[in-house]
Design an enzyme around this catalytic site. Sequence first.
Site, PDB file in Angstrom:
ATOM      1  N   LYS A   1       0.809  -1.213   0.000  1.00 42.42           N
ATOM      2  CA  LYS A   1       0.000   0.000   0.000  1.00 42.42           C
ATOM      3  C   LYS A   1       0.847   1.270   0.000  1.00 42.42           C
ATOM      4  CE  LYS A   1      -4.348  -1.996   1.493  1.00 42.42           C
ATOM      5  NZ  LYS A   1      -5.438  -2.076   2.505  1.00 42.42           N
TER       6      LYS A   1
ATOM      7  N   ARG B   1      -3.317  -9.927   5.656  1.00 42.03           N
ATOM      8  CA  ARG B   1      -3.799 -10.067   4.268  1.00 42.03           C
ATOM      9  C   ARG B   1      -2.710  -9.555   3.341  1.00 42.03           C
ATOM     10  NH1 ARG B   1      -6.190  -6.985   0.347  1.00 42.03           N
ATOM     11  NH2 ARG B   1      -7.710  -8.070  -0.993  1.00 42.03           N
TER      12      ARG B   1
HETATM   13  N1  LIG Z   1     -10.370  -6.790   4.886  1.00 43.00           N
HETATM   14  C1  LIG Z   1      -9.663  -6.106   3.957  1.00 43.00           C
HETATM   15  N2  LIG Z   1      -9.962  -6.241   2.650  1.00 43.00           N
HETATM   16  C2  LIG Z   1      -9.255  -5.538   1.702  1.00 43.00           C
HETATM   17  N3  LIG Z   1      -9.576  -5.662   0.400  1.00 43.00           N
HETATM   18  C3  LIG Z   1      -8.876  -4.951  -0.548  1.00 43.00           C
HETATM   19  C4  LIG Z   1      -7.818  -4.124  -0.156  1.00 43.00           C
HETATM   20  C5  LIG Z   1      -7.075  -3.361  -1.216  1.00 43.00           C
HETATM   21  O1  LIG Z   1      -5.954  -4.091  -1.604  1.00 43.00           O
HETATM   22  P1  LIG Z   1      -5.908  -4.987  -2.948  1.00 43.00           P
HETATM   23  O2  LIG Z   1      -6.946  -6.042  -2.899  1.00 43.00           O
HETATM   24  O3  LIG Z   1      -4.515  -5.409  -3.155  1.00 43.00           O
HETATM   25  O4  LIG Z   1      -6.242  -3.918  -4.090  1.00 43.00           O
HETATM   26  P2  LIG Z   1      -7.568  -3.690  -4.932  1.00 43.00           P
HETATM   27  O5  LIG Z   1      -8.617  -3.293  -3.948  1.00 43.00           O
HETATM   28  O6  LIG Z   1      -7.170  -2.615  -5.895  1.00 43.00           O
HETATM   29  O7  LIG Z   1      -7.919  -4.995  -5.615  1.00 43.00           O
HETATM   30  N4  LIG Z   1      -7.468  -3.989   1.150  1.00 43.00           N
HETATM   31  C6  LIG Z   1      -8.184  -4.687   2.098  1.00 43.00           C
HETATM   32  C7  LIG Z   1      -7.883  -4.575   3.514  1.00 43.00           C
HETATM   33  O8  LIG Z   1      -6.953  -3.835   3.945  1.00 43.00           O
HETATM   34  N5  LIG Z   1      -8.649  -5.302   4.388  1.00 43.00           N
END
Ligand SMILES: Nc1nc2ncc(COP(=O)(O)OP(=O)(O)O)nc2c(=O)[nH]1
Length: 272
Positions: A217, A253
Amino acid sequence: MAGQTGSGARARVMGIVNVTPDSFSDGGRLASVEGAVDHALRLIEAGADILDIGGESTRPGADPVSEAEELDRVLPVVEGVRARWDGPISIDTMKPAVARAAVAAGATIWNDVFGLRADGATETAAALGCEVVLMHMQGSPRTMQANPAYDDVVEEVAAWLAERAEAVIGAGVARERIWLDPGLGFGKTAHHNLQLLRGLPRLKGLGFPVLVGASRKRTIQAIDPMASDPLDRLGGSLALHLFAASRGADVIRCHDVRETVQALKVWAALEG
Ligand SMILES: Nc1nc2ncc(COP(=O)(O)OP(=O)(O)O)nc2c(=O)[nH]1
């Protein structure tokens, strides 16, 4: 839910499977169902305890995805993974209909970045009886990073999570099914994110397992300006996640499962 951490026990690792064209760090890399399922199985091989499958990017400014499109993306992957693995699968969605279909296809956890605030979400979660991740978000994915502001981010996020947990328990979700998540990067500056990590014991004090997701992030770039590419943020991701586990995070995660599992194991060995 595994036992509490902080006493040397390793936090559980949730491996991310983004079936999206536009996720901020790995969008479009899992273009086919087979590719996504293979990636998921590689994460399991690398030591993931849980798989988190998502079909809609929640990055700042992300375009919303229709229910039909999200279902088309995630269901074949949930089914494909479930056919090959009997471990816990979470569905990363804000839509009750997607959660319902994914649980029917074999998901066991609803990871809701919107904290079950969509119409019908709490009723759906209660009816499904699955585990639920309640995550804090200030605003919406389209607006949340415009101007995040708090008087006391730890206290305000803790109070919000406590209120949401009581609300969903009142709607019929079993207390032992609930996990909490401070939502790093979801309506927070880098400073807010660091304060929330330092304040994890306050969130743990609410009495629920805590999930933390700092993987790749933007906070890392705020500290290391060279890390403009999310793929250049592994070191920072590991540092944030080790710190989170040392402050009691129960689930981490992340994208880089092998490295994270190894780092957590070594950290747990050091702590004895
Ligand atoms: N519970 C939880 N769920 C999440 N889902 C997505 C993202 C964003 O990260 P990522 O999935 O890598 O990116 P994107 O939302 O662009 O797919 N962060 C979280 C988090 O911090 N906590």
